[in-house]
Scaffold this active site. Sequence first.
Site, PDB file in Angstrom:
ATOM      1  N   CYS A  18      78.409  97.714  75.452  1.00  0.00           N
ATOM      2  CA  CYS A  18      79.680  97.643  76.153  1.00  0.00           C
ATOM      3  C   CYS A  18      79.536  97.627  77.663  1.00  0.00           C
ATOM      4  CB  CYS A  18      80.552  98.856  75.794  1.00  0.00           C
ATOM      5  SG  CYS A  18      80.913  99.019  74.047  1.00  0.00           S
ATOM      6  N   GLY A  46      79.310  92.420  76.648  1.00  0.00           N
ATOM      7  CA  GLY A  46      80.035  92.450  75.383  1.00  0.00           C
ATOM      8  C   GLY A  46      81.000  91.304  75.287  1.00  0.00           C
ATOM      9  N   ASN A 124      80.526 103.279  76.880  1.00  0.00           N
ATOM     10  CA  ASN A 124      79.341 102.450  76.667  1.00  0.00           C
ATOM     11  C   ASN A 124      78.235 103.350  76.164  1.00  0.00           C
ATOM     12  OD1 ASN A 124      77.223 100.578  76.791  1.00  0.00           O
ATOM     13  ND2 ASN A 124      76.838 101.009  78.937  1.00  0.00           N
ATOM     14  N   GLY A 125      77.656 103.017  75.012  1.00  0.00           N
ATOM     15  CA  GLY A 125      76.559 103.807  74.472  1.00  0.00           C
ATOM     16  C   GLY A 125      76.709 104.046  72.992  1.00  0.00           C
ATOM     17  N   CYS A 263      67.634 103.358  79.792  1.00  0.00           N
ATOM     18  CA  CYS A 263      67.237 102.280  78.877  1.00  0.00           C
ATOM     19  C   CYS A 263      66.478 101.204  79.656  1.00  0.00           C
ATOM     20  CB  CYS A 263      68.477 101.673  78.223  1.00  0.00           C
ATOM     21  SG  CYS A 263      68.106 100.223  77.205  1.00  0.00           S
ATOM     22  N   TYR A 269      66.605  92.960  80.596  1.00  0.00           N
ATOM     23  CA  TYR A 269      67.448  91.933  79.988  1.00  0.00           C
ATOM     24  C   TYR A 269      68.951  92.124  80.170  1.00  0.00           C
ATOM     25  CZ  TYR A 269      69.712  89.304  76.201  1.00  0.00           C
ATOM     26  OH  TYR A 269      70.543  88.490  75.480  1.00  0.00           O
ATOM     27  N   ASP A 372      59.824  84.570  78.412  1.00  0.00           N
ATOM     28  CA  ASP A 372      61.069  85.074  77.824  1.00  0.00           C
ATOM     29  C   ASP A 372      61.063  86.596  77.927  1.00  0.00           C
ATOM     30  OD1 ASP A 372      63.543  84.993  76.677  1.00  0.00           O
ATOM     31  OD2 ASP A 372      62.906  84.107  74.779  1.00  0.00           O
ATOM     32  N   ASP A 373      62.243  87.202  77.764  1.00  0.00           N
ATOM     33  CA  ASP A 373      62.334  88.655  77.943  1.00  0.00           C
ATOM     34  C   ASP A 373      61.834  89.433  76.736  1.00  0.00           C
ATOM     35  OD1 ASP A 373      64.891  89.514  76.187  1.00  0.00           O
ATOM     36  OD2 ASP A 373      65.267  87.580  77.120  1.00  0.00           O
ATOM     37  N   CYS A 409      66.401 101.062  67.872  1.00  0.00           N
ATOM     38  CA  CYS A 409      67.042 101.857  68.923  1.00  0.00           C
ATOM     39  C   CYS A 409      68.244 102.579  68.327  1.00  0.00           C
ATOM     40  CB  CYS A 409      67.494 100.964  70.075  1.00  0.00           C
ATOM     41  SG  CYS A 409      68.414 101.862  71.363  1.00  0.00           S
TER      42      CYS A 409
END
Length: 481
Positions: A18, A46, A124-125, A263, A269, A372-373, A409
């Site tokens: 989010c 999001g 968010n989380g 994080c 990313y 790429d990530d 995660c």
Amino acid sequence: MREEMVFDIEESGLKEECGVFGIYDFDGADVASTIYYGLFALQHRGQESCGIAVSKTTGPKGKVTSHKGMGLVNEVFTQENLEAMHGDIGVGHVRYSTAGSSTRENAQPLVLNYAKGTLALAHNGNLINALELRHDLEYTGAIFQTTIDSEVIAYHIARERLNCNTVEEAVGKACQKIKGAYSLVIMSPRKLIGARDPYGFKPLCIGKRDNAYVIASETCALDTIGAEFVRDVLPGETVTITPEEGITSDLSRALPKEQEARCIFEYIYFARPDSHMDGVSIYESRIKAGRFLAMDTSVEADLVVGVPESGNAAALGYSLESGIPYGTAFVKNGYVGRTFIKPKQSSRESAVRIKLNVLKEAVAGKRIIMIDDSIVRGTTSDRIVKMLRDGGATEVHVRISSPPFLWPCYFGTDIPKKEQLIAYNRSIEEIRQVIGADSLGYLSIERLDEMVGKKGICKGCFSGNYPLEPPTKDIRGDYDR
């Protein structure tokens, strides 16, 4: 619904949960349109649903106007419904679901009417004890309208408020009960409140524009609305914004700096490259990652390219360090929306090309280093490698600006079960064979601390060592660790 109807080139990539945004204009101006533009800047965090809730601090207590729905910000909001939203304080939210299904009922902000007034909350989380807290509430009479852990937070704040002198005290006490990742923006009738978990998993910052204060997930949202960055909300901090006292702070939940665990994928990313988080430039951190890849996984080649958009800065860093020219190999179709009809498996290849196409003139006859990530399941990487070969590349060397994913995660990043991860039970050589590259190199886990300037970070998805004990079950169901 999403699994049935949606196909996206990033379907095997990572999703953030989010983005949150709040504003209080002390001059009394309407803030709905400002929240709209702030959410627009956070759209990358999001794309499933979004919402805005506003209130007049000079009006009757408890009157909140809100609008939310499924889709992108510019799909859910029109000029007409924004103009109808009057209020000088408000919160907004963009959502991608990791806990709770993708439905309109689960869209945020959540608006609660309770004994002490109203509360609008954006989160968010991901909480790791949400299920336990939810059961406790249900057995004392609570009736839930959603399946998201954010409602658990809102209920606990409302309950604590009955025994507290202030709403910010109630927020602090509620935060002592919840465990996991959370950055919150909360609107009460006369106050704007921000709270960040003690580990600092998710970002949160404060800005100011004229006589208005803003709390947002990323600094890019401040830039978009012309606000100045004031500072980050610190891990474990609760901030309260009022006209009488400006910004007041409570750091009673803070942990020692060595226990902080941001994080790492915000830096690799999730965040927009023009954002800064806890004093670190996202763009510079990605440049560093590319430089480290060039130092540690060098290979002879003619051109370094990034997979747009998240691989571009790391590719530039690789080029700067290696001296190999940086170029553009892919054209991304910016008009492909969040959803389109999912093709049959037999025509899946064409779906990739709808969103991404190779510049044959740039790659033909050349040895390419493709940055790429991450590689999650690997289903997208092999198609992109094949597209480069079809475009005439003589060699394709893949470099990844993160270590291999080995663990799920539990704190808000949508990483699947380990059995679905391409790196699970495979060597780097075996992964190279699966994606069809000539060589494959990852960023070493030891480089992550250098990448973010020695800030405390969470590396659990790479190492299996989490900052706090992960759950065995949550709202999404059983975990298999």
